[in-house]
Every structure is written in C-alpha cells, then in structure tokens.
Design a protein around this motif. Structure first.
Motif, PDB file in Angstrom:
ATOM      1  N   VAL A 225       0.842  -1.197   0.000  1.00  0.00           N
ATOM      2  CA  VAL A 225       0.000   0.000   0.000  1.00  0.00           C
ATOM      3  C   VAL A 225       0.877   1.248   0.000  1.00  0.00           C
ATOM      4  O   VAL A 225       1.808   1.376   0.797  1.00  0.00           O
ATOM      5  CB  VAL A 225      -0.922   0.008   1.229  1.00  0.00           C
ATOM      6  N   GLU A 226       0.580   2.171  -0.903  1.00  0.00           N
ATOM      7  CA  GLU A 226       1.208   3.493  -0.920  1.00  0.00           C
ATOM      8  C   GLU A 226       0.086   4.517  -1.025  1.00  0.00           C
ATOM      9  O   GLU A 226      -0.744   4.441  -1.937  1.00  0.00           O
ATOM     10  CB  GLU A 226       2.164   3.640  -2.099  1.00  0.00           C
ATOM     11  N   CYS A 227       0.065   5.451  -0.122  1.00  0.00           N
ATOM     12  CA  CYS A 227      -1.024   6.427  -0.130  1.00  0.00           C
ATOM     13  C   CYS A 227      -0.613   7.687   0.612  1.00  0.00           C
ATOM     14  O   CYS A 227       0.330   7.696   1.413  1.00  0.00           O
ATOM     15  CB  CYS A 227      -2.282   5.835   0.501  1.00  0.00           C
ATOM     16  N   VAL A 228      -1.326   8.755   0.340  1.00  0.00           N
ATOM     17  CA  VAL A 228      -1.249   9.990   1.117  1.00  0.00           C
ATOM     18  C   VAL A 228      -2.589  10.162   1.812  1.00  0.00           C
ATOM     19  O   VAL A 228      -3.645  10.120   1.160  1.00  0.00           O
ATOM     20  CB  VAL A 228      -0.951  11.218   0.238  1.00  0.00           C
ATOM     21  N   GLN A 229      -2.542  10.306   3.120  1.00  0.00           N
ATOM     22  CA  GLN A 229      -3.754  10.573   3.877  1.00  0.00           C
ATOM     23  C   GLN A 229      -3.800  12.063   4.191  1.00  0.00           C
ATOM     24  O   GLN A 229      -2.833  12.633   4.692  1.00  0.00           O
ATOM     25  CB  GLN A 229      -3.795   9.773   5.170  1.00  0.00           C
ATOM     26  N   VAL A 230      -4.924  12.671   3.884  1.00  0.00           N
ATOM     27  CA  VAL A 230      -5.130  14.099   4.140  1.00  0.00           C
ATOM     28  C   VAL A 230      -6.223  14.243   5.187  1.00  0.00           C
ATOM     29  O   VAL A 230      -7.272  13.600   5.087  1.00  0.00           O
ATOM     30  CB  VAL A 230      -5.549  14.843   2.852  1.00  0.00           C
ATOM     31  N   ARG A 231      -5.943  15.055   6.181  1.00  0.00           N
ATOM     32  CA  ARG A 231      -6.971  15.401   7.161  1.00  0.00           C
ATOM     33  C   ARG A 231      -7.408  16.831   6.915  1.00  0.00           C
ATOM     34  O   ARG A 231      -6.592  17.751   6.905  1.00  0.00           O
ATOM     35  CB  ARG A 231      -6.439  15.246   8.590  1.00  0.00           C
ATOM     36  N   LEU A 232      -8.708  17.007   6.724  1.00  0.00           N
ATOM     37  CA  LEU A 232      -9.292  18.316   6.449  1.00  0.00           C
ATOM     38  C   LEU A 232     -10.152  18.743   7.629  1.00  0.00           C
ATOM     39  O   LEU A 232     -11.033  17.997   8.054  1.00  0.00           O
ATOM     40  CB  LEU A 232     -10.176  18.267   5.208  1.00  0.00           C
ATOM     41  N   SER A 233      -9.896  19.934   8.151  1.00  0.00           N
ATOM     42  CA  SER A 233     -10.830  20.468   9.126  1.00  0.00           C
ATOM     43  C   SER A 233     -12.212  20.541   8.495  1.00  0.00           C
ATOM     44  O   SER A 233     -12.350  20.935   7.328  1.00  0.00           O
ATOM     45  CB  SER A 233     -10.393  21.874   9.554  1.00  0.00           C
ATOM     46  N   PRO A 234     -13.260  20.150   9.222  1.00  0.00           N
ATOM     47  CA  PRO A 234     -14.607  20.276   8.656  1.00  0.00           C
ATOM     48  C   PRO A 234     -14.939  21.693   8.207  1.00  0.00           C
ATOM     49  O   PRO A 234     -15.794  21.876   7.336  1.00  0.00           O
ATOM     50  CB  PRO A 234     -15.508  19.835   9.819  1.00  0.00           C
ATOM     51  N   VAL A 235     -14.252  22.690   8.769  1.00  0.00           N
ATOM     52  CA  VAL A 235     -14.509  24.085   8.406  1.00  0.00           C
ATOM     53  C   VAL A 235     -14.152  24.360   6.951  1.00  0.00           C
ATOM     54  O   VAL A 235     -14.786  25.186   6.296  1.00  0.00           O
ATOM     55  CB  VAL A 235     -13.741  25.028   9.346  1.00  0.00           C
ATOM     56  N   ILE A 236     -13.145  23.686   6.420  1.00  0.00           N
ATOM     57  CA  ILE A 236     -12.722  23.924   5.031  1.00  0.00           C
ATOM     58  C   ILE A 236     -13.092  22.787   4.101  1.00  0.00           C
ATOM     59  O   ILE A 236     -12.950  22.898   2.889  1.00  0.00           O
ATOM     60  CB  ILE A 236     -11.202  24.162   4.955  1.00  0.00           C
TER      61      ILE A 236
END
Length: 286
Positions: free
Chosen positions: A90-101
């Motif tokens: 597995v190769e991936c980028v995980q992005v966490r986004l504030s619910p505000v944006i």
C-alpha cells in the motif's frame, strides 16, 4: 521518511517539510508492505485517502461491503469499529481536512457524506483518476505533497466558506478539547440554538453534541496511547467517571480502552501527525 514499528506492523511514514498553504489541511504519506486488518479509529476531521502505486488499500465494513481506491469520509470515520483497512504494498497519502474547510475543498458538504466512505471519483469525477496518475509519476514524497497541496489550495479558493459563526463554534469545541458547553455556543455567537444546530450540521457534517463527544474522545484516546491510566484520563478529559469513558470508547471504536491504547492507527500519530493533525492547525476566522 521514518519507519514506524508496532508489533508486527512496519510502516514507512513521510511528512511534508512545509505546512500546507491552507490552514486546516495536514498530510502524511504511508508505505506499508503488509497491512493486516487495521482498525480505523474515529478522528474529528474529514479524511481524504489518495492511493497510488502497485498495491491498493481495501476498507472492509462490518456490513461486508468493500471499498477500494481513493476515498473520502466525514468526521468520525470508523465509528463503532465498523471499518478495517488491509492490503499489500500500500502506498497512499492521507489528508486530514478540518470540517470548516472540507466543503470548499471537496465541492460537497461533509453532511452529504452522512458518515459513509465515498469513492473520491463520486465527488471529483475524472480528476480523481488524474491525481492517481500524477502521484504515481512523481518520484518523491515531497513532490507528492506539493502536488496535492496545490490542488487543495485551488479547490479551497474556488469553494464557498462556512458561516463565520459556525467556524467559530467548531474552533471553540476543538480548543476546549470537547469540554465546551454545547448549550452556550449559540448564545456566544448571538444565534438561536435552532439556527446554529442546523447550520453546524449542514455545513460541518455532524451536530454540535456529536462534535463535542468526538473531540473529547480523540483527546482521551491519545492520552491512553501515551500510557496514561484510564481513571486519570477520564477525570482530566471531562468524563463523569471511568465507566463513562469506557462506554464512549466502546461506542466509537467497538473496543475497550485497553485495546484502543494499543492501536497502531493511533500510535503512529506521533510520527505522522505531530500536534494531532487538524486539531493543531485550525483555520482562523474570516
């Protein structure tokens, strides 16, 4: 890149050298040769999983449904222990986004996800496939982070912002680590309770009481991983008692506090998400 070892789990973890140009965005890259039934622990952010390379992560739900490829999920991904990730190479980028944006970036409100895991192609169409190709073509993690950051910044600038009052209420919940009095939020922004509850839910994807519980759980879970005892965590995190903490952890993860304390999904945070991602990188009020 650093190597994370947790029992039999061995992951390569990469982090961007620079913060995102968009406040409320954090990223980490993962390369895992053998990902074996990893419990997805809920987090108070919208999660964007961008996969590339030869392997492919698979999300298995408790209902028997499988999801493959790049995905997006609203706050609280994996609540109730309903999701587990697995895969080889597995190769991936995980992005966490504030619910505000998140609504601006995704082009859809987090409320439209309704707690489900959605293929990224359902939201972004052909752009999702093009992103995968471009991530595969570049040769370094920093190039991948820069590529994704430019994409997210463009989408954020083109998308509509949430109401300032809703953004303020979210930051109040996050800043208090889930200890804010929900009934007082509406009065603090000068809105009726009904109006704030409706806008908060429609724009951020979860009601205020759920947001408070999720943020408080996230703080408590990381304290457990750090080795603090359940009784102390319960007292410091604002739970009525240790039994209250136990019930909340079971509700969010389907596991006991002792089991959650050993979860690699949380233990890797010190490497991948110093400051625990979006909770330390919330956008300022506009």
């Amino acid at each position: 890149m650093r190597t994370f070892v947790h029992g039999a789990a061995v992951w390569d973890v990469a982090r961007p050298r620079r913060p995102s140009r968009v406040a409320g965005v954090t990223m980490a890259g993962f390369r895992v040769r053998d990902l074996d039934a990893l419990r997805m622990v809920p987090h108070p952010a919208v999660t964007l999983l961008l996969e590339f390379g030869a392997g492919s992560p698979v999300l298995d739900s408790a209902a028997g449904r499988q999801q493959r490829g790049s995905l997006v999920a609203g706050p609280g991904l994996g609540s109730g222990g309903a999701l587990r990730a697995r895969g080889e190479n597995v190769e991936c980028v995980q992005v966490r986004l504030s619910p505000v944006i998140a609504g601006a970036v995704l082009g859809a409100s987090p409320a439209d996800l309704d707690g489900a895991v959605v293929p990224l192609g359902d939201l972004w169409g052909r752009e999702a496939a093009r992103i995968r190709e471009r991530l595969s073509d570049v040769s370094s993690w920093q190039e991948r982070f820069a590529l994704i950051d430019a994409l997210l910044a463009r989408r954020y600038e083109e998308g509509p912002p949430v109401d300032p009052e809703v953004a303020w209420a979210w930051r109040r919940v996050v800043g208090s680590r889930g200890l804010a009095r929900v009934d007082g939020l509406a009065a603090e922004v000068g809105w009726s309770r009904k109006r704030l509850w409706s806008r908060f839910r429609s724009q951020l994807g979860l009601p205020p009481k759920r947001a408070v519980r999720l943020v408080r759980f996230d703080h408590a879970a990381h304290r457990l991983v750090a080795g603090d005892g359940a009784a102390r965590v319960a007292a410091d995190a604002g739970y009525a008692d240790q039994s209250h903490l136990h019930r909340d952890v079971m509700a969010f993860t389907g596991a006991t506090p002792a089991t959650v304390a050993a979860e690699p999904f949380l233990a890797v945070d010190d490497i991948a998400w110093p400051g625990r991602g979006t909770l330390a990188n919330e956008p300022a009020r506009k």
